[in-house]
Enzyme design. Structure first.
Site, mmCIF file in Angstrom:
data_model
loop_
_atom_site.group_PDB
_atom_site.id
_atom_site.type_symbol
_atom_site.label_atom_id
_atom_site.label_comp_id
_atom_site.label_asym_id
_atom_site.label_seq_id
_atom_site.Cartn_x
_atom_site.Cartn_y
_atom_site.Cartn_z
ATOM 1 N N GLU A 276 0.827 -1.215 0.000
ATOM 2 C CA GLU A 276 0.000 0.000 0.000
ATOM 3 C C GLU A 276 0.860 1.264 0.000
ATOM 4 O O GLU A 276 0.614 2.201 0.749
ATOM 5 C CB GLU A 276 -0.961 -0.021 1.198
ATOM 6 C CG GLU A 276 -1.867 -1.248 1.178
ATOM 7 C CD GLU A 276 -2.885 -1.308 2.313
ATOM 8 O OE1 GLU A 276 -2.617 -0.734 3.373
ATOM 9 O OE2 GLU A 276 -3.948 -1.912 2.099
ATOM 10 N N ASP A 355 -8.236 -9.133 4.309
ATOM 11 C CA ASP A 355 -7.928 -8.034 5.220
ATOM 12 C C ASP A 355 -8.949 -7.918 6.353
ATOM 13 O O ASP A 355 -9.820 -7.054 6.296
ATOM 14 C CB ASP A 355 -7.898 -6.741 4.404
ATOM 15 C CG ASP A 355 -7.397 -5.568 5.212
ATOM 16 O OD1 ASP A 355 -6.807 -5.806 6.267
ATOM 17 O OD2 ASP A 355 -7.606 -4.422 4.784
ATOM 18 N N GLU A 383 -12.227 -2.173 12.402
ATOM 19 C CA GLU A 383 -12.230 -1.515 11.091
ATOM 20 C C GLU A 383 -13.383 -1.983 10.201
ATOM 21 O O GLU A 383 -14.088 -1.177 9.618
ATOM 22 C CB GLU A 383 -10.892 -1.763 10.384
ATOM 23 C CG GLU A 383 -10.859 -1.185 8.971
ATOM 24 C CD GLU A 383 -9.526 -1.388 8.259
ATOM 25 O OE1 GLU A 383 -8.598 -1.961 8.856
ATOM 26 O OE2 GLU A 383 -9.428 -0.964 7.090
#
Ligand code: GCW
Length: 672
Positions: A276, A355, A383
């Site tokens: 990323e 993820d 998240e």
């Protein structure tokens, strides 16, 4: 009375269940031991209102009526305690906490205090425990400006406006919470090491980091620092950060020497490389082993380790290109490197191939690496699981992961593989998890989300504990067990245990993943990631949904052991909660309950919302029992959860209704 700030260490007044001595003898050792004795005395004062005299000794007197905090005699013939383990004995005239080492003693003290708090002390009690996971790590994604990446409980405990900024008392209270559930490592800065955080490994900042290290050290917790792989170039002004360049290796050696001057017991570096946008060895055509080993050599003389993340994938994918499958990435990158890492490199692998999704399979790297040290990465911060607005009790997720059988051999479940590393084995050395705390008074935003932090420590200490057992422990420790407290504890436990299933039901269906709002990852946006570069697609059309990851598709199933491969290959035997992760199916595919896939999607979404409503109602039954502020703060989270759950239900149902033109068999309202 619940003091939210104290979490599971409420230490309400109780009456001693056994005759309580007034003196503590503690065998001399080091500062963790001194701290253990202090913690013991402070805990007893709160629980029993008793002031104890603490006396240091070299060898224990034999005939005293006292509490003894001692170390296992390694030379003696007694059964040896395992590393970080302890034994508690309650005898008629003395209480013994015997430990293998200093951390073990501290853990024994906390265990004793929680037994006393729960009224479970009795004569002749003998408890012996040691942690199953050697590495029990907390990761902070805290930035130097005070924000926290994926943080939902206020700003950072450590930083503000580009610098360290912490309240010593608060850090000490935090260290106590972590140590009380057995955490022994903590990384203090975001794995995305940007802006001022790059300066963490310079003198000015290291002197502050050393102060934090000193607090955590007393609680048996060693610091890790996240570093930026490009530092030789960006900080050191070298022309390159190529791991095979001699000047780069020399730069890191020198840097490590400086860092260890400030923090001599630093556990090591945590590295997010080639991921990323973070720099890494790929930039120089080097492998991840080249990168990790170079750093490993720099910290080796100081006893340091490199924790190297396997979250490496192409985040510049073309959604048009169906040949490329992000789920394959970690295995494709790291399996071929098995055996080429130095012995002080530990790979940190996210539990699933994507993820931290609400439901995804366990990464095929577990069970597959046999020559490389490795640990599993989890996420306590929510998240993808509701931002600590929606309740989602994560030990339920983790229990499923621990139960996953990597090869259907003997002792091949994840929970069986957790052991100290041994060459030629696929042992998992422990866990790291992204934490859910911030400056909010209750630490975790949602008070009930404290159970996730507690549960993480408990389940990695003993993976045989069930989500239910942990929920019960946490609820009683937090809410108490006298009179009405008992009802609150019972309801909290009940709600926790329902929460993950409800959340999963109203979320993306059957493991298809990523139907969340881009960037924030809260709330539904069904095609939010469909035409983006992130590689997480569901490709729903009018007839079908999901990605074919079988041999005929992307071949991802082939990364698993043959047994698992055959289970995942066949939609008839594939676990239904992961069906759409592995298969592309027609909406009229018949599931085990005889209903179509589409009807099951509708049913789950109606039920998921209804379950959120009933959890809210259960909470409301505590309105007269709980302190107003606790009651109200949790209620307001449930109210927001209902808005979110309703949005998920209606957007998902409408989306599929519009796609297919087929309505709900039971005639419930779907908006068109
Ligand atoms: O899931 C992604 C998160 C990023 C995070 C990254 C990672 C720290 O959305 O915020 O970056 O994972 O694990 O590195």
């Amino acid at each position: 009375m619940l003091k939210e700030y104290d979490c599971w260490l409420q230490y309400r007044k109780v009456t001693a269940q056994v005759n309580f001595p007034k003196t503590v003898f503690v065998q001399k050792r080091g500062e963790v031991t001194d701290n253990a004795a202090r913690e013991f005395a402070a805990g007893i004062e709160r629980l029993l209102g008793l002031k104890l005299a603490v006396k240091q000794i070299k060898t224990p007197p034999t005939n005293d009526n006292a509490v003894f905090l001692l170390f296992d005699d390694k030379e003696g013939k007694n059964e040896k305690l395992k590393t970080e383990g302890f034994k508690i004995n309650i005898l008629q005239n003395k209480i013994l906490i015997t430990a293998a080492d200093e951390n073990g003693l501290l853990y024994g003290v906390y265990r004793f205090l929680s037994l006393l708090a729960n009224g479970e002390l009795k004569y002749d009690l003998e408890i012996s425990e040691s942690p199953v996971s050697p590495l029990r790590i907390i990761n902070h994604w805290d930035n130097f400006d005070g924000t926290i990446e994926r943080g939902y409980a206020g700003n950072s405990l450590f930083y503000k406006n580009g610098n360290f900024n912490f309240d010593i008392k608060r850090i000490e209270d935090y260290a106590r919470l972590l140590a009380s559930v057995g955490i022994n490592r903590i990384s203090i800065n975001n794995v995305n090491v940007r802006d001022k955080a790059k300066l963490l490994i310079t003198k000015e900042y290291l002197s502050e980091a050393a102060k934090l290290a000193a607090i955590f050290r007393r609680f048996g917790i060693r610091l890790l620092l996240s570093i930026n792989f490009g530092a030789p170039w960006s900080l050191g002004k070298l022309p390159t950060s190529d791991p095979l360049d001699a000047s780069v290796a020399a730069w890191w050696k020198e840097r490590a020497a400086l860092i260890y001057k400030y923090i001599p017991d630093l556990a090591g570096f945590l590295v997010k490389a080639d991921s990323e946008g973070e720099p890494g060895p790929f930039q120089y055509n080097r492998t991840h082993a080249d990168g990790a080993n170079m750093l490993a050599k720099a910290v080796k003389p100081f006893g340091g380790e490199i924790i190297w993340r396997c979250f490496v994938y192409n985040c510049q994918q073309d959604w048009r290109d169906k040949s490329f499958d992000r789920a394959r990435a970690s295995y494709d990158h790291f399996k071929p490197l098995d055996g080429s890492f130095d012995d002080n490199v530990i790979l940190q692998i996210k539990f699933g191939p994507y993820d931290f999704q609400v439901r995804e399979p366990v990464s095929p790297l577990f069970g597959a690496l046999t020559k490389t040290r490795h640990i599993m990465e989890l996420q306590i911060t929510q998240e993808y699981t509701g931002h600590q607005i929606d309740l989602c009790y994560l030990p339920s997720v983790w229990q499923d992961i621990l139960e996953f059988d990597t090869s259907h051999g003997q002792n091949s479940k994840i929970m069986d593989l957790i052991k100290p590393y041994k060459e030629g084995s696929s042992y998992i050395e422990g866990f790291a998890a992204v934490v859910n705390v911030g400056l909010d008074n209750n630490w975790t935003g949602h008070t009930l989300a404290q159970a996730n932090l507690y549960g993480y420590g408990r389940i990695i200490w003993n993976p045989c504990l069930t989500a239910k057992e942990i929920a019960k422990e946490w609820s009683v420790l937090s809410f108490g067990k006298e009179n009405t407290e008992q009802k609150a504890a019972q309801i909290a436990e009940d709600i926790l245990l329902k929460s993950y299933r409800a959340y999963e039901k109203y979320n993306a269906p059957f493991g298809v993943c990523f139907m969340v709002t881009p960037n924030s990852h809260y709330g539904p946006n069904i095609e939010g990631y469909e035409f983006s570069r992130w590689g997480t697609y569901h490709r729903a059309d009018a007839k079908e949904i999901g990605i074919d990851r079988t041999k005929k598709g992307t071949g991802y199933t082939g990364q698993y052991s043959p047994n698992n491969e055959s289970i995942y290959e066949d939609p008839a035997v594939c676990p239904e909660n992961q069906l759409l992760f592995f298969h592309r199916l027609k909406y009229d595919f018949i599931m085990k309950n005889g209903k179509t896939l589409l009807q099951n999607i509708y049913d789950n979404h109606f039920e998921g919302y209804d379950e959120a409503v009933s959890m809210t109602e259960e909470w409301k039954s505590l309105s007269k029992i709980l302190e107003k502020d606790v009651y109200k703060s949790v209620l307001s989270r449930f109210e927001r959860q209902l808005v979110n759950a309703r949005e998920w239900r209606d957007q998902i149902n409408t989306y599929f209704f519009r796609r297919t033109g087929i309505g709900d068999k039971n005639g419930r309202k779907i908006f068109d």
